[in-house]
Design an enzyme around this catalytic site. Sequence first.
Site, mmCIF file in Angstrom:
data_model
loop_
_atom_site.group_PDB
_atom_site.id
_atom_site.type_symbol
_atom_site.label_atom_id
_atom_site.label_comp_id
_atom_site.label_asym_id
_atom_site.label_seq_id
_atom_site.Cartn_x
_atom_site.Cartn_y
_atom_site.Cartn_z
ATOM 1 N N LYS A 21 107.005 114.641 21.204
ATOM 2 C CA LYS A 21 106.026 115.742 21.240
ATOM 3 C C LYS A 21 106.009 116.366 22.632
ATOM 4 C CE LYS A 21 101.089 116.439 20.093
ATOM 5 N NZ LYS A 21 99.884 115.746 19.604
ATOM 6 N N SER A 76 97.546 117.366 15.689
ATOM 7 C CA SER A 76 98.328 118.351 16.426
ATOM 8 C C SER A 76 99.808 117.991 16.568
ATOM 9 C CB SER A 76 97.733 118.515 17.828
ATOM 10 O OG SER A 76 97.796 117.279 18.530
ATOM 11 N N SER A 121 95.533 113.032 15.668
ATOM 12 C CA SER A 121 96.677 113.948 15.772
ATOM 13 C C SER A 121 98.023 113.373 15.337
ATOM 14 C CB SER A 121 96.804 114.472 17.203
ATOM 15 O OG SER A 121 95.843 115.461 17.432
#
Length: 528
Positions: A76, A171, A195
Site C-alpha cells: 500500500k 482504504s 482498512s
Amino acid sequence: MLGRTLREVSAALKQGQITPTELCQKCLSLIKKTKFLNAYITVSEEVALKQAEESEKRYKNGQPLGDLDGIPIAVKDNFSTSGIETTCASNMLKGYVPPYNATVVQKLLDQGALLMGKTNLDEFAMGSGSTDGVFGPVKNPWSYSKQYREKRKQNPHSKSGDSDWLITGGSSGGSAAAVSAFTCYAALGSDTGGSTRNPAAHCGLVGFKPSYGLVSRHGLIPLVNSMDVPGILTRCVDDAAMVLGVLAGHDPKDSTTVHDPINKPLVLSSLADVSKLCIGIPKEYLVPELSSEIQSLWSRAADLFESEGAKVIEVSLPHTSYSIVCYHVLCTSEVASNMARFDGLQYGHRCDIDVSTEAMYAATRREGFNDVVRGRILSGNFFLLKENYENYFVKAQKVRRLIANDFVNAFNSGVDVLLTPTTLSEAVPYLEFIKEDNRTRSAQDDIFTQPVNMAGLPAVSIPVALSNQGLPIGLQFIGRAFYDQQLLTVAKWFEKQVQFPVIQLQELMDDCSAILENEKLASVSLKQ
C-alpha cells in the site's frame, strides 16, 4: 501458477517448476492487462525484475532466503519504500521518494520477496471505499467476474455497461484488488479502523489485522498512532500466517512493539476438533442496517461451529453504540496532530506563495490535502481546543477504555473467539457509493471493525460465500490480544469448511485461461 496459494508457489519455486523471473513477468503482464482496475499507483517493474534475477541465482545455488523468496507482493502506498515514490494518494506527497524502507517492507525484501509496486488507497488512508485518492478510485475485480456478470444477466432491472463497476472497500482497496486480480500473492494494507478487513470482505480475500504492537509501524505514514497496524491481504489463511511469521517481532525503531510473543516461523496446526472452543456472538452487532443476507450467513456460521461441537454463546459488548463516535473524536484528533508535519518546508508539496510563512503554510495545505483530510484536521483541532479538550478528547479516551474492557470481559467469560459480520453489505456500485459523503460512509462501514482497533486486538475477515448477486461476503473473527496464532487457527478451520469459490476472471483477460490452465478453479483458494 497465478491462481495458486503462496505456499504452493513457494514449493513450485523450490522444485524448479517455475523460476522467479517467469513468475515476475507473468504478474507484470497481468498488472498491465488489469491497469483499468487502478489498483497500482506505481508499478516497480525494473526493481521487481532485478529482485527476481537475484532470487533466481539464490535458487540455482540452492540457498533461497526463505519461503517468500521470489514471491511477488504489493505494498500500500502509505508505507515508505526506499527509492520508490510514496504518495499516500495525495497531492501533498506527489513526488516524495523516501530515503528508507518501512520495517515491514524491509522484512519482506530480506526474505527475497519481489516488490511489484505500490497500491492505491483513499488519500492518507482516510476512507472506506478507495475512491478518494488523487489517482482516482479502485475498481473491484469482482465487477468483471463471471459469477457477478451471470447474476446481472438474470436480473431484468440491471443496466449493463461499464458504469456499474463496484468499489473495493477501503482504504486498502488497491492492495485488495491487486491480490484478488492475481497480480501478486500477498499485499500489505494498513488497518486503523478496518482498512484491511473491509476491502478483504468486498474482494473475497483474507484480511488480517494483527494485535497492536505485534508488527512494527516504523515507516508506515501515520494516521492514528494509537490504532494503526500494518495489515495482510492474501487468498487464504495459511498465506496470511506465513506473512505474519515474517513481519511479527520487536523493532527498536517502534517503541510500541512488544518483545517476541510469537513463534517463528508461524505454522498453523490443523484443528481436527473445535469442540473445546467457545465462540462468542456479540448481540450489539445485530444492527438494523445489517443486510439480511449477511445476517443469515452469520447465523449459519454460528450453527456450523455448534454442529461441530463448539460452544456458541451470545455475549454483550455494552459500549458498542458509543464506539463509532468515540473513534471519530480520537481518530480526528490524532490526524490533526499527525498532519501538522506537512507544512511545505521539509518534504512534499510546497506552494509558490511567498508573501509570508503563514500564507505559505495555509496555501500549501489547501493545495495538498483534499476535502476529506482537511475536514478531519478541522474536526480534530476543534476537539483539541483548550475549552473542548476535557469534554471531547479526554472523555473519548475514557470511553475507549470501557470499550476495551468490554472485550476483556467477554474473553474472561470463557470465550475464545468472537464471530461478527465484517461489513453491513456486499460491495456497492461506485455511483451509489459516492451519493454519501466520506464521513457518513466511513461511520457506516467501520461499525463492526473499528472497536477492535481501539482495543488493540487481532481480527481477521474470512470470505464465506457469494451473495445472491454473485459477490463475496466476509465474516470477522476477533481474538484476544496476542493470541493471533489461535485466531488464525480457528479461521483456517472455518475457511476449510466453507470452501469459498475462486473469482473467475476469464472474460476479463482473454488469455487468462492460458495462465490458469488446468487449475481446478473451484478449490484453489482453499486447497492446501
